[in-house]
Design an enzyme around this catalytic site. Structure first.
Site: not given
Ligand code: BES
Ligand code: ZN
Length: 614
Positions: A152, A154, A278, A280-283, A307-308, A330, A385, A393, A566
């Site tokens: 991971q 980001q 850790p 939901g998703g990572m793009e 989203h991703e 975001e 962070d 978002y 989350k």
């Molecule tokens: N890029 C983010 C995850 C992220 C942000 C990782 C900042 C590390 C630092 C990813 O696109 C994201 O926003 N994931 C969300 C899911 C989404 C449906 C809102 C998540 O993981 O909850």
């Molecule tokens: Zn995102």
């Protein structure tokens, strides 16, 4: 952290840049030691062996350089790595110095370049402290047969597995040669070139991306196609279910293309990770990494894919230049995600999800300090962070919705498409967006009809934020009132409710519910047994809050199994509210902590005051 660029360095370096070379100057990034306006990394060739026994990746990275200032040293970010040697283009050693280690930002790795070096080779290996990597035992995977590894990157974790310029303004292409034990398959955020005669797997990412998007997964995984360009990677025991759940992915890509222009990355695949992932998703480009907690069995949580996928435009194509501009990634993505959901599943579903998100934003806002409520955040003295919340978002997406309302959807769509086209493969700042808005939406003038200062630079939610209301959730609110009046679960009319309605219902009854009420609801709706992690998450939070013991076992099982931050953070936070709960939290965390990725354990360590280094 140390940063050798003085405050005025940007202007000075900007002029130096035009004197030395072609590359346009990058804004100062306070979260990186790198000095990309002097020497810039353009390409990385990774050669790594994955050693699952020692839980170590080892090998080398060759970095191709653009030397904007021919006399300057190369400065990289490195953290939790053992740097074994550095070689110049002639294969001979180069002197290097690893600066003092900052706990959050790592060290500057400074390399003295030979006059003609166009590249350097860094030999290194990762350590137990490498936060980007999580090495999993077979028991932590779905099929429980083979070990697993994933990364991971980001926001600033790529420097813990690859020494490079770990700043989102610096874009690089990459290639990789990966060796791993037989029976495991590595996948990356890149074109998969397959396994060679030497047994190594090869990858190539020919498009320039920011370092946080370099990603690797490796485990016993299988592939099932969805369409010509989309498919699912997952463990064999889960891949068919995942293929079913995400069967609409190709439709989503087509909807996205119709809205904002061609998908430019070739394939769009998903990798379903073990439950400790850790996020939901990572793009990660070409290969979104996703938590298995979205496999609800009824496609109710697939907005995560929208989203991703949307990040393939907002984020991966047009990237926040610094982490202060994170909302550009975001906020645009959430707005775009909603548009994709609307196109594929209809306006009501998309609106319900927006309405839920706004509710969450408003509840969460109270816990944020004023600086965290600002879209264009001032992160001086903070880790990226610390700026992570619903603000970038949901407030970010609301800002775009407000603009859409102001200029009309047709004009706004033209604007967005142009934004992506004209900034493709570039990193952008909030100032860039403001200039582009003035030019494209407001005839070269400051905006009218909207207070940009308030939206972008001030805390709180401006009064003109759009507030969508749906019939489907209004219906739920009526049942919530009925419940509150009579506490009679059998009288509730909720036939055919979808997940989003249940989520709204639970948020609605939360205020004032007690353990007895929980039991009554559980008796009719069996929330404790739900397989839908979003519903379960709220339910477990409520259970802790009102001491509903019947959910205790399920809570412990969930905390042991799932590592999605989350979910974990609010649950541990709720446990912490009482002395007995805190004891319980600590007892569970002692067992669960080794199963979490560093991103999640870092957050929970801070929450529970856990002694780190254990
Ligand atoms: N890029 C983010 C995850 C992220 C942000 C990782 C900042 C590390 C630092 C990813 O696109 C994201 O926003 N994931 C969300 C899911 C989404 C449906 C809102 C998540 O993981 O909850
Ligand atoms: Zn995102």
């Amino acid at each position: 952290m140390k940063n050798t660029l003085p405050a005025l360095g940007f202007a000075l370096v900007a002029s130096a840049c035009s004197a030395f070379g072609r590359a346009s100057p990058l804004p100062m990034d306070i979260h990186s030691h790198a000095q990309p306006n002097r020497v810039r990394v353009k390409h990385a060739s990774l050669d790594l062996e994955l050693d699952f026994e020692r839980q170590e990746a080892r090998g080398s990275v060759r970095l191709d350089l653009e030397r904007l200032d021919p006399k300057a040293e190369l400065v990289l970010d490195a953290q939790a790595l053992v740097i074994e040697a550095v070689e110049g283009e002639d294969g001979k050693p180069r002197t290097f110095e690893l600066g003092p280690e900052d706990k959050q930002f790592g060290s500057a790795l400074t390399i003295a370049l030979g006059a003609s070096d166009r590249s350097v080779l860094v030999r290194y290996h990762t350590t137990k402290a490498t936060q980007a990597l999580q090495w999993l035992a077979p028991e932590q995977t779905h099929d429980k047969k083979s070990p697993y590894l994933f990364t991971q990157g980001q926001a600033i974790l790529t420097r813990t597995w690859i020494p490079l310029q770990d700043s989102p303004g610096v874009r690089l292409t990459y290639e990789a040669r990966i060796t791993c034990p037989d029976g495991l398959t590595p996948v990356m955020s890149a074109e998969q070139l397959g396994r060679g005669k030497d047994g190594a797997w090869r990858f190539r990412m020919p498009q320039a991306i920011p370092s946080y998007l370099i990603a690797l997964g490796c485990g016993e995984i299988a592939f099932l196609p969805i369409s010509k360009r989309c498919g699912i990677w997952a463990e064999p025991g889960q891949v068919a279910a995942a293929r079913e759940e995400f069967g609409d992915t190709e439709k989503m890509v087509q909807a996205a293309e119709k809205l904002f222009g061609p998908y430019r990355w070739g394939r769009y695949d998903l990798l379903i990770l073990p439950p400790s992932f850790p996020f939901g998703g990572m793009e990660n480009p070409r290969l979104t990494f996703a938590t298995p907690t979205v496999l609800a069995g009824d496609k109710s949580l697939v907005s995560l894919v929208a989203h991703e996928l949307a990040h393939s435009w907002s984020g991966n194509l047009v990237t926040n230049a610094t982490w202060s501009d994170f909302w550009l990634n975001e906020g645009f993505t959430v707005y775009f995600e909603t548009r994709i959901m609307e196109a594929v599943y209809g306006a009501e579903r998309a609106q319900m999800e927006r309405e839920l998100a706004i509710g969450e934003l408003e509840r969460g806002m109270k816990e944020l300090e004023p600086w965290q409520q600002v879209l264009h955040t001032k992160l001086d003295g903070h880790h990226p962070d610390d700026g992570f919340s619903d603000i970038p978002y949901t407030k970010g997406a609301l800002f775009l919705s407000r603009l859409e309302q102001l200029v009309g959807r047709a004009r706004f769509d033209v604007f967005l498409r142009k934004w992506f086209d004209q900034h493709a493969f570039r990193s952008v700042t909030t100032a860039d967006l403001r200039a582009f808005m003035a030019q494209e939406l407001f005839n070269g003038k400051e905006a009218s009809g909207i207070d940009l200062e308030a939206w972008l630079e001030q805390p709180g939610l401006p009064a003109d934020a759009p507030r969508p209301k749906t019939q489907s959730l209004a219906k739920v609110e009526r049942e919530v009132e009925r419940w509150k009046a009579k506490k009679d679960a059998s009288a509730l009319v909720c036939d055919g409710w979808v997940t989003q309605q249940w989520l709204h219902f639970l948020e609605g009854v939360a205020d004032g519910i007690d353990a007895q009420g929980m039991g009554t609801l559980d008796g009719r709706f069996h929330f404790t047994q739900t397989g839908n992690c979003e519903i379960l998450d709220i339910w477990l939070r409520l259970s802790i809050h009102c001491g509903y013991g019947a959910a205790d076992a399920r809570l412990e099982e969930f905390l042991m199994d799932v590592g999605r931050r989350k979910y974990l953070e609010p649950l541990y936070k709720e446990l912490k509210q009482t002395p007995a709960g805190l004891e319980r939290a600590k007892a569970i965390y002692a067992k669960a902590r080794p199963r979490y990725h560093a991103v999640s354990s870092g957050t929970i360590d801070a929450l529970l005051g856990w002694p780190t280094g254990s």
